[in-house]
Scaffold this motif. Sequence first.
Motif, short mmCIF file in Angstrom:
data_model
loop_
_atom_site.label_atom_id
_atom_site.label_comp_id
_atom_site.label_asym_id
_atom_site.label_seq_id
_atom_site.Cartn_x
_atom_site.Cartn_y
_atom_site.Cartn_z
N ALA A 24 39.99 49.29 49.06
CA ALA A 24 38.59 48.87 49.14
C ALA A 24 37.69 49.88 48.44
CB ALA A 24 38.17 48.72 50.60
N VAL A 25 37.86 51.16 48.76
CA VAL A 25 37.07 52.21 48.11
C VAL A 25 37.42 52.29 46.62
CG1 VAL A 25 36.60 54.68 48.04
CG2 VAL A 25 36.79 53.51 50.24
N ALA A 26 38.71 52.15 46.30
CA ALA A 26 39.13 52.19 44.90
C ALA A 26 38.51 51.03 44.12
CB ALA A 26 40.65 52.14 44.81
N LYS A 59 49.32 54.21 41.39
CA LYS A 59 48.34 55.28 41.29
C LYS A 59 47.37 55.31 42.47
CE LYS A 59 48.67 55.97 36.33
NZ LYS A 59 48.00 55.93 35.01
N LEU A 60 47.36 54.26 43.27
CA LEU A 60 46.61 54.32 44.53
C LEU A 60 47.21 55.35 45.48
CD1 LEU A 60 45.72 50.66 45.58
CD2 LEU A 60 44.15 52.50 44.97
N GLY A 61 48.46 55.71 45.23
CA GLY A 61 49.13 56.66 46.10
C GLY A 61 48.42 57.99 46.19
N ALA A 121 37.99 56.37 38.65
CA ALA A 121 38.62 55.04 38.60
C ALA A 121 39.12 54.68 37.22
CB ALA A 121 37.62 53.99 39.08
N LYS A 122 39.00 55.59 36.27
CA LYS A 122 39.38 55.27 34.89
C LYS A 122 40.82 54.79 34.78
CE LYS A 122 39.62 57.33 30.26
NZ LYS A 122 39.36 58.55 29.45
N ARG A 123 41.70 55.39 35.54
CA ARG A 123 43.12 55.07 35.43
C ARG A 123 43.63 54.25 36.61
NH1 ARG A 123 42.97 60.55 33.35
NH2 ARG A 123 43.38 60.50 31.11
N LEU A 124 42.74 53.73 37.42
CA LEU A 124 43.15 52.87 38.53
C LEU A 124 43.47 51.46 38.03
CD1 LEU A 124 40.62 53.85 41.35
CD2 LEU A 124 43.08 54.35 41.26
N PRO A 125 44.21 50.68 38.82
CA PRO A 125 44.45 49.29 38.43
C PRO A 125 43.15 48.51 38.30
CG PRO A 125 45.94 49.96 40.20
CD PRO A 125 44.93 51.07 40.03
N ALA A 126 43.22 47.33 37.74
CA ALA A 126 42.03 46.50 37.53
C ALA A 126 41.35 46.19 38.86
CB ALA A 126 42.41 45.21 36.82
N ALA A 127 40.04 46.02 38.80
CA ALA A 127 39.26 45.78 40.01
C ALA A 127 39.73 44.54 40.75
CB ALA A 127 37.77 45.66 39.66
N ALA A 128 40.09 43.49 40.03
CA ALA A 128 40.51 42.25 40.68
C ALA A 128 41.76 42.45 41.53
CB ALA A 128 40.76 41.16 39.62
N ALA A 129 42.72 43.24 41.03
CA ALA A 129 43.94 43.50 41.78
C ALA A 129 43.65 44.32 43.04
CB ALA A 129 44.96 44.22 40.91
N LEU A 130 42.76 45.28 42.93
CA LEU A 130 42.40 46.09 44.09
C LEU A 130 41.67 45.27 45.14
CD1 LEU A 130 41.16 49.25 42.16
CD2 LEU A 130 43.30 49.02 43.44
#
Length: 328
Positions: free
Chosen positions: A200-202, A143-145, A221-230
């Motif tokens: 980084a921004v995500a 989903k970062l795509g 950011a609701k549907r983005l991967p977890a902050a730790a992974a980003l």
Amino acid sequence: MSALSDQLVTFAILAYLVAMISHAVEFALGNGRVRAAAAPLRERELVGAGAGAPGGTIVKSAEPTPPVTPVAGRAAGRARLAGLVAVVATAVAAVLHLVALVTRGLAADRMPWGNMYEFVLTVTFIGVAAWLVVLVKRPSLRKLGLFLTLVMVLLVATAELVLYVPVVPLVPALNSYWFVVHVSTIVFSSGIFLLGVVPAVAFLMRRGYEAGKRSFPYTLAKRLPAAAALERLTFVLHAFSFPIFTFAVIAGAIWAEAAWGRPWGWDPKETWAFISWVVYAGYLHARATPSVKRNVATWIAVLGFFTMLMNLFGVNIFFTGLHSYGGL
């Protein structure tokens, strides 16, 4: 070859646009799971010994309804299809992008890095190629795509509409084997930094969302991967790219010594390259320091990317110097 390259760049922009829209559809559908609609409660009244009888009470009860559980439905299939289309469109765009660079180089009879237009095209290709590698290794980050393809559309379209110049020979100062050594490493490291700023921004948005912030842009950011992974991906990309960027700066100094008789002269582009190097070194140092919060360190990485943009666009547009090869 030059005309073919121009057409391929246009097709690549369209493919990136299709990928971005498809990612947006997948992003909007979330995880593709729908909840069954709750049936209205059917109430019945239990009345006591008469409507007006003393002690008469009215009791309302609801008949049991089926439990409301997530179920895979058409939304799930649409989300999966949109995600697949997005990845395929990104891969197609990358291939078109690469062939456009190759044909541009064949038309110019040199490596296609001689001006801002060609430089931006090459940096963006490195960024999307690196993204496809990340996607193969970590498909959960797909989903970062959405954000990556948005950056591709903006930068490649800017290159085509604003920075475009016809194929011309290299200026004499660039006719050196150091052109390949120095510029190739600058291009490669810049492409990885370009990709690195996306997670980084995500991460900063996701970290805010996980902390309870519900205003724009944190809601994205609701549907983005977890902050730790980003955050981890941000660090890996920057740690990989920084040594290459360091070598590129050193190679540039050696080339300057051979071409101009001095390794460093505080030319505007040299100055901003040094600023970028210091900022990225500061990010890696902050990231390795336990007392520095991860969001603070990540803001330094974002700042580093802005210094890179200044070096690419601002220096070539607003300053003149020995590195003024922007082609504008």
